[in-house]
Design a protein around this motif. Structure first.
Motif, mmCIF file in Angstrom:
data_model
loop_
_atom_site.group_PDB
_atom_site.id
_atom_site.type_symbol
_atom_site.label_atom_id
_atom_site.label_comp_id
_atom_site.label_asym_id
_atom_site.label_seq_id
_atom_site.Cartn_x
_atom_site.Cartn_y
_atom_site.Cartn_z
ATOM 1 N N ASN A 1 43.980 13.418 54.921
ATOM 2 C CA ASN A 1 43.986 12.842 56.269
ATOM 3 C C ASN A 1 44.438 11.386 56.252
ATOM 4 O O ASN A 1 45.127 10.929 57.172
ATOM 5 N N ASN A 2 44.061 10.669 55.201
ATOM 6 C CA ASN A 2 44.464 9.264 55.097
ATOM 7 C C ASN A 2 45.972 9.101 55.014
ATOM 8 O O ASN A 2 46.516 8.045 55.369
ATOM 9 N N LEU A 3 46.642 10.158 54.527
ATOM 10 C CA LEU A 3 48.094 10.101 54.358
ATOM 11 C C LEU A 3 48.830 11.003 55.341
ATOM 12 O O LEU A 3 50.047 11.186 55.221
ATOM 13 N N SER A 4 48.090 11.587 56.287
ATOM 14 C CA SER A 4 48.676 12.499 57.288
ATOM 15 C C SER A 4 49.397 13.662 56.616
ATOM 16 O O SER A 4 50.515 14.040 57.006
ATOM 17 N N LEU A 5 48.753 14.231 55.599
ATOM 18 C CA LEU A 5 49.312 15.376 54.881
ATOM 19 C C LEU A 5 48.544 16.640 55.240
ATOM 20 O O LEU A 5 47.390 16.586 55.653
ATOM 21 N N ASP A 6 49.191 17.788 55.026
ATOM 22 C CA ASP A 6 48.580 19.075 55.366
ATOM 23 C C ASP A 6 48.167 19.820 54.102
ATOM 24 O O ASP A 6 48.903 19.812 53.107
ATOM 25 N N LYS B 1 53.517 12.803 47.144
ATOM 26 C CA LYS B 1 52.328 11.971 47.255
ATOM 27 C C LYS B 1 51.294 12.471 46.243
ATOM 28 O O LYS B 1 51.068 13.678 46.136
#
Length: 223
Positions: free
Chosen positions: A159-164, A110
């Motif tokens: 956060n928009n892509l649910s990534l850490d 991403k």
């Protein structure tokens, strides 16, 4: 340089990292200074002012020509309007920029664009230069109340892509980008050709310094 074991995203700065924008920003500033009849600045000047948004660049330009009596907010609005007319006139992608974005996207990563440039100018540039579709999230200087080096912009994109945050790296060109990554808690790679306020990027102590963006792909392939 220690890269995340599980890499899911790569974030990028825009000005000075992916795109050489100084000439167009300089043109917009000089159009505004001409309006006020207070002198002109050079591209070399402008390269040391990029990275903190139009208001700050305008403030520095006014100081450079000895026009600190002019209201910065009013002048910045004129710079922004002038920039609307020339934002894509001379700006060009740096070597390997598009190829690197394409290669990373093909690897399933991403890609995030996190820049202090405002939304209208950012989207005009990335669309004109054919790189808009590579980014899964774009957060700009007027998207949130906060700006880099506050990490809120980077966290918003994640956060928009649910990534850490622990699963990626940030790529920039300035001490501002290094501070953003440090504040967020991720590694940072910096190019050595960008706009770092006239300072050596080595002084900012990024995790890695590269001379062209293609080295990002090489570094990630070697992890």
């Amino acid at each position: 340089m220690q890269l995340p074991h599980s890499l899911t995203w790569v974030g990028f700065d825009l000005d000075g990292t992916l795109v050489n924008t100084a000439a167009d920003i300089c043109a917009a500033i000089n159009t505004t200074l001409e309006h006020y009849q207070v002198g002109q600045v050079t591209v070399d000047d402008v390269q040391t002012w990029i990275g903190n948004g139009i208001d700050k660049a305008t403030e520095r330009a006014l100081a450079k020509v000895g026009a600190t009596h002019i209201d910065v907010s009013a002048a910045a609005a004129k710079v922004s309007a002038a920039y609307n007319q020339c934002v894509t006139d001379s700006s060009t992608l740096y070597v390997d920029a598009k190829a690197t974005l394409q290669a990373l996207q093909q690897q399933g990563l991403k890609l995030l664009l996190v820049t202090n440039k405002n939304e209208s100018h950012t989207h005009a540039l990335v669309n004109a230069l054919g790189i808009a579709d590579y980014f899964d999230a774009i957060v700009c200087g007027d998207t949130l109340p906060q700006r880099k080096p506050d990490p809120a912009m980077l966290f918003s994109a994640l956060n928009n892509l649910s990534l850490d945050i622990s699963e990626g790296i940030y790529v920039g060109d300035s001490k501002n980008d290094v501070a953003t990554a440090r504040n967020a808690g991720c590694p940072v790679i910096c190019v050595n050709y960008g706009y770092n306020h006239g300072l050596d990027i080595a002084d900012a102590n990024p995790d890695k310094i590269i001379t062209r963006l293609g080295e990002v792909e090489t570094l990630l392939a070697a992890r």
